[in-house]
Design a protein around this motif. Structure first.
Motif, PDB file in Angstrom:
ATOM      1  N   GLY A  76      12.756  18.594   6.788  1.00 13.06           N
ATOM      2  CA  GLY A  76      13.716  17.528   6.983  1.00 13.06           C
ATOM      3  C   GLY A  76      14.175  17.419   8.423  1.00 13.06           C
ATOM      4  O   GLY A  76      13.562  17.949   9.344  1.00 13.06           O
ATOM      5  N   SER A  77      15.296  16.709   8.617  1.00 17.23           N
ATOM      6  CA  SER A  77      15.745  16.330   9.950  1.00 17.23           C
ATOM      7  C   SER A  77      16.579  17.418  10.620  1.00 17.23           C
ATOM      8  O   SER A  77      17.350  18.122   9.971  1.00 17.23           O
ATOM      9  CB  SER A  77      16.589  15.053   9.869  1.00 17.23           C
ATOM     10  N   ASN A 124      21.012  19.563  -1.483  1.00 13.14           N
ATOM     11  CA  ASN A 124      20.436  18.949  -2.684  1.00 13.14           C
ATOM     12  C   ASN A 124      19.529  17.762  -2.372  1.00 13.14           C
ATOM     13  O   ASN A 124      18.931  17.185  -3.283  1.00 13.14           O
ATOM     14  CB  ASN A 124      21.551  18.505  -3.633  1.00 13.14           C
ATOM     15  N   VAL A 125      19.435  17.387  -1.103  1.00 13.86           N
ATOM     16  CA  VAL A 125      18.631  16.232  -0.715  1.00 13.86           C
ATOM     17  C   VAL A 125      17.823  16.592   0.525  1.00 13.86           C
ATOM     18  O   VAL A 125      18.351  17.228   1.443  1.00 13.86           O
ATOM     19  CB  VAL A 125      19.516  14.997  -0.408  1.00 13.86           C
ATOM     20  N   LYS A 183      15.137   8.353   4.814  1.00 13.99           N
ATOM     21  CA  LYS A 183      14.825   8.436   3.389  1.00 13.99           C
ATOM     22  C   LYS A 183      14.970   9.878   2.924  1.00 13.99           C
ATOM     23  O   LYS A 183      15.100  10.806   3.735  1.00 13.99           O
ATOM     24  CB  LYS A 183      13.427   7.909   3.110  1.00 13.99           C
ATOM     25  N   ASP A 184      14.969  10.066   1.600  1.00 17.72           N
ATOM     26  CA  ASP A 184      15.268  11.381   1.057  1.00 17.72           C
ATOM     27  C   ASP A 184      14.026  12.224   0.809  1.00 17.72           C
ATOM     28  O   ASP A 184      14.117  13.314   0.262  1.00 17.72           O
ATOM     29  CB  ASP A 184      16.059  11.249  -0.254  1.00 17.72           C
ATOM     30  N   ASP A 185      12.857  11.752   1.220  1.00 14.57           N
ATOM     31  CA  ASP A 185      11.617  12.475   0.971  1.00 14.57           C
ATOM     32  C   ASP A 185      10.536  11.856   1.843  1.00 14.57           C
ATOM     33  O   ASP A 185      10.561  10.649   2.080  1.00 14.57           O
ATOM     34  CB  ASP A 185      11.229  12.388  -0.516  1.00 14.57           C
ATOM     35  N   LEU A 202      29.626  14.661   7.308  1.00  8.12           N
ATOM     36  CA  LEU A 202      30.506  13.501   7.148  1.00  8.12           C
ATOM     37  C   LEU A 202      30.241  12.772   5.838  1.00  8.12           C
ATOM     38  O   LEU A 202      31.032  11.920   5.433  1.00  8.12           O
ATOM     39  CB  LEU A 202      30.297  12.528   8.310  1.00  8.12           C
ATOM     40  N   GLY A 203      29.161  13.075   5.194  1.00 10.88           N
ATOM     41  CA  GLY A 203      28.829  12.422   3.939  1.00 10.88           C
ATOM     42  C   GLY A 203      27.400  11.926   3.931  1.00 10.88           C
ATOM     43  O   GLY A 203      26.772  11.722   4.975  1.00 10.88           O
ATOM     44  N   LEU A 204      26.878  11.748   2.720  1.00 11.67           N
ATOM     45  CA  LEU A 204      25.511  11.267   2.522  1.00 11.67           C
ATOM     46  C   LEU A 204      25.518  10.206   1.443  1.00 11.67           C
ATOM     47  O   LEU A 204      26.201  10.351   0.425  1.00 11.67           O
ATOM     48  CB  LEU A 204      24.580  12.416   2.144  1.00 11.67           C
ATOM     49  N   SER A 205      24.782   9.146   1.687  1.00 12.76           N
ATOM     50  CA  SER A 205      24.708   8.053   0.735  1.00 12.76           C
ATOM     51  C   SER A 205      23.247   7.717   0.470  1.00 12.76           C
ATOM     52  O   SER A 205      22.486   7.473   1.415  1.00 12.76           O
ATOM     53  CB  SER A 205      25.433   6.814   1.283  1.00 12.76           C
ATOM     54  N   LEU A 206      22.848   7.750  -0.810  1.00 16.73           N
ATOM     55  CA  LEU A 206      21.509   7.327  -1.201  1.00 16.73           C
ATOM     56  C   LEU A 206      21.559   5.853  -1.592  1.00 16.73           C
ATOM     57  O   LEU A 206      22.441   5.423  -2.330  1.00 16.73           O
ATOM     58  CB  LEU A 206      20.994   8.165  -2.373  1.00 16.73           C
ATOM     59  N   LEU A 207      20.602   5.093  -1.094  1.00 17.72           N
ATOM     60  CA  LEU A 207      20.578   3.661  -1.352  1.00 17.72           C
ATOM     61  C   LEU A 207      19.814   3.385  -2.640  1.00 17.72           C
ATOM     62  O   LEU A 207      18.875   4.094  -3.001  1.00 17.72           O
ATOM     63  CB  LEU A 207      19.928   2.935  -0.171  1.00 17.72           C
ATOM     64  N   ASN A 208      20.184   2.303  -3.310  1.00 19.04           N
ATOM     65  CA  ASN A 208      19.633   2.022  -4.638  1.00 19.04           C
ATOM     66  C   ASN A 208      18.348   1.217  -4.560  1.00 19.04           C
ATOM     67  O   ASN A 208      18.157   0.228  -5.264  1.00 19.04           O
ATOM     68  CB  ASN A 208      20.671   1.291  -5.498  1.00 19.04           C
TER      69      ASN A 208
END
Length: 728
Positions: free
Chosen positions: A111-112, A135-136, A155-157, A176-182
């Motif tokens: 990952g990053s 977890n991501v 992206k998450d993968d 600061l937080g993580l948001s997955l897009l739908n």
């Protein structure tokens, strides 16, 4: 609270700079890696440019990167190298509000990672996003900084069927937080700072089962967790892909993408609420190759237009530079390279003189090189050039006979000892290289040592402004010469540096040396010799071998029965080489070996896979007689943990005493090896995580030699005792 007014202030006053000269440069000396590219360009506050150069090192098996400082004229001012012990790919490079910099890269299967640098480009901190968000898997595409911290979009993968993602980290490396897009099937992502301190993200992907890619734009508050609005740009029902997003000088934002499976450039202007203001599309120009959509876009410093870059889709790919006004109308289109090479543009920045600078990669010199294009406000680089031919002399009279055999030969242009431009010869034997006015040296890279250039091999030229200097021609002859010899040493490497130093005169006699010489994959010479005194060997009967070919020399190590035990080193046991500078070659192969006692010495190891309670596992036993003498009546004793029951073996055991099993091996010649397996069942009463031990011991295990006639009965005795964690 951070302040960004100083950055905006500099951009506003940059438009007062004067018109500048264009140029094009390749940079083969930044690194020796096969594949290098300019991933990002920043304007250096001290003048000139900052390059983020990504590399793939095929020999060492990992990636590294450089940050390079260039002058306004494209000369290298300094180079800063960053090595990592794992595979990485560079993603983004920004200047930070504290006067430093930040780079974002993705680790393979991890990952990053965000690396912070000070103003001198020294690392100050490093944040692994997969540690912040365990977890991501966070794979970033672009990064921005606002008052809260740093935000990456991606992206998450790494797989195509991944979800869009936004993740943040503050200055103290806290999440600061993580948001997955739908929506999923994310390929490209971008992020841009908004006027109110928030930011916009843009991704292409799918949101339902329609299967047609669309662009999704989200407006976030400065906290990064509140979505103010989301818009979907569907390209009128057609496939549409995302390329880039930028702030519009006249308010709102412009998104650059592609339609028609990538064959059309698409620009979409949206306002602060995400509503479409205008949308324009552009196809390939008449007489030009098809374009390969998703482009990068940036405002010109005059605030009245945009620069955009993309690439063509043909085999000799070229770079396309386009300029648009604020309404998305095309003002100009320029093509760079692609005649005999492949060039790919990756990044573009507006320059203070009204032009732009493009970061790219080029196949000049038969490897991918960092490539920079600097244009004026009209998209021009050089108004001068050098042109000529590279021809083949069949009858060796230094008169050109044909050009049909010499395509793809690299032609290099040097100035002050540095390569400043390069191009490959085309199928018609011709080359054309754009240059600024000045004096240069032109040379040709020969295909192999069997080729020679009729004098002179380097041409000195002077290029005048606005002119193309023609007839700068080279004539090549193919004149392979028979090889004389290949020689060297199998030597004792005392200091372990794989190099035969002047004090390392000892070598290994009687060892086999194997030589194979190839031409186009076919074996021309295959021969074996034995090393002589001091480990010296020589192959001097190389009938049919020429300096056009390449060789593979192998010294596998001591023969059986040599009485030597060689310790593992990092030195290679073989060498593959050509003959670029002569008709002979010396190849020294390093070893570090000790004499073995004149008796049998059996080496044994035992290993197994994971053992689970109430399950069977297999132990693998390997053995070798590495001693000088054969072993009679050899055997191995294997002792297992009480929690393991032996159920079977690939050879029968001769006896079992408790948990110790004896396996007869019989006669083992010097150098003879073998193996066998033992199947065990772990107790069903043991809990998961139980550790099981096993030991293998080979016999005979002693080597008692009678003392020499000069022994006076003296002995050396060593005693030791444990005191705490130390042996005294």
């Amino acid at each position: 609270m951070k302040s960004f007014f100083s950055l905006i202030f500099c951009v506003l006053f940059a438009s007062l700079a004067a018109e500048g000269q264009g140029w094009e440069r390749v940079y083969p000396t930044i690194s020796n890696e096969f594949q290098s590219s300019v991933k990002k360009i920043l304007l250096n506050p001290a003048g000139g440019y900052l390059l983020l150069v990504n590399h793939e090192d095929w020999d060492l098996g990992y990636y590294n990167f450089h940050i390079v400082g260039l002058s306004e004229e494209g000369d290298i001012s300094w180079i800063k190298e960053f090595d990592t012990p794992f595979a990485i790919k560079m993603v983004d490079f920004i200047q930070t509000s504290d006067g430093g910099y930040a780079v974002l890269y993705n680790r393979s299967s991890f990952g990053s990672v965000l690396m912070r640098l000070n103003a001198d480009f020294e690392p100050t901190s490093s944040v692994e996003f997969n540690t912040l968000y365990p977890n991501v898997k966070v794979y970033g595409k672009q990064i921005i900084e606002n008052n809260e911290g740093f935000w990456i979009v991606g992206k998450d993968d790494p797989s195509p069927s991944s979800l869009g993602m936004v993740a943040g980290v503050d200055d103290s490396s806290n999440p600061l937080g993580l948001s997955l897009l739908n929506y999923d099937d994310i390929y490209n992502s971008g992020v841009i700072l908004a006027n109110d301190g928030g930011f916009l993200t843009a991704n292409d992907g799918n949101k339902d089962a329609i299967g047609t890619s669309r662009i999704f734009v989200r407006r976030y508050s400065s906290s990064g967790m509140d979505v103010i609005w989301e818009k979907e740009l569907n390209g009128g029902g057609n496939w549409i892909g995302f390329g880039d997003i930028t702030v519009a000088p006249d308010g709102g934002y412009v998104i650059a993408g592609a339609q028609g499976s990538g064959s059309e450039v698409t620009l979409i202007k949206i306002d602060e609420q995400g509503n479409i203001v205008w949308q324009k599309s552009f196809s390939q120009q008449p007489g030009q190759p098809a374009i390969l959509g998703s482009c990068k876009i940036t405002p010109c410093v005059d605030g009245n237009s945009y620069w955009a870059i993309l690439n063509t889709a043909n085999s000799g790919a070229s770079i396309v530079l386009m300029k648009f006004d604020l309404q998305g109308n095309n003002l100009l289109t320029k093509y760079f390279g692609g005649t005999n090479d492949n060039e790919f543009a990756l990044t573009v920045s507006g320059t203070n003189d009204g032009g732009c600078v493009i970061g790219a990669t080029s196949t000049g010199l038969n490897r991918w090189l960092p490539f920079i294009i600097k244009t004026d406000s009209l998209g021009n680089t050089f108004s001068s050039a050098v042109a000529g031919t590279v021809a083949f002399d069949i009858d060796n009279n230094c008169i050109a006979d044909t050009i049909s055999l010499l395509p793809k030969i690299p032609v290099s242009v040097l100035q002050n000892g540095q390569i400043v431009a390069a191009a490959n010869v085309g199928p018609d034997g011709e080359y054309l290289i754009g240059l600024d006015s000045g004096t240069y040296q032109i040379s040709v890279q020969l295909p192999s040592a069997a080729w020679v250039i009729c004098d002179p091999d380097t041409l000195n030229i002077s290029v005048n402004n606005g002119d193309t200097l023609t007839s700068v021609d080279f004539v090549l002859q193919y004149n392979p010469q028979p090889l004389d010899s290949i020689y060297g040493y199998a030597f004792h490497d005392i200091d372990g540096d794989c190099f035969r130093d002047s004090f390392e005169t000892a070598g290994y006699e009687g060892w086999p040396v194997y030589l194979y010489i190839y031409e186009n994959g076919a074996v021309i010479v295959a021969d074996t010799v034995l090393t002589g005194p001091n480990g010296y060997y020589v192959f001097d009967e190389l009938t049919g071998a020429t300096n056009e070919m390449y060789a593979n020399l192998i010294i596998p190590g001591p023969p059986l029965g040599s009485g030597l035990l060689c310790h593992p080193t990092n030195c290679p046991l073989e060498e593959v080489f050509g003959f670029p500078s002569g008709l002979s070659h010396q190849s020294n192969i390093a070893f570090n070996c000790d004499s073995l006692p004149p008796c049998p010495l059996i080496e044994v190891d035992i290993a197994t896979n994971v053992i689970r309670p109430c399950s069977t596992s297999v132990y693998h036993i390997n053995y070798c007689n590495i001693g000088v003498e054969p072993a009679s009546d050899a055997y191995i004793e294997v002792t297992f943990d009480a929690g393991l029951d032996v159920t079977a073996s690939s050879i029968p055991w001769s006896s079992a005493n408790g948990n110790t099993y004896t396996f007869d091996l019989g006669y083992l010649a010097s150098g003879q090896c073998g193996n066998f397996d033992i199947t065990v069942l772990a107790s069903c009463d043991d809990p998961n995580g139980t550790t099981y031990c096993a030991e293998a011991h080979a016999f005979p295990d002693t080597c008692s030699l009678p003392p020499g006639p000069n022994w006076d009965g003296s002995q050396i005795e060593v005693t030791a005792e444990c005191t705490g964690d130390s042996v005294i």
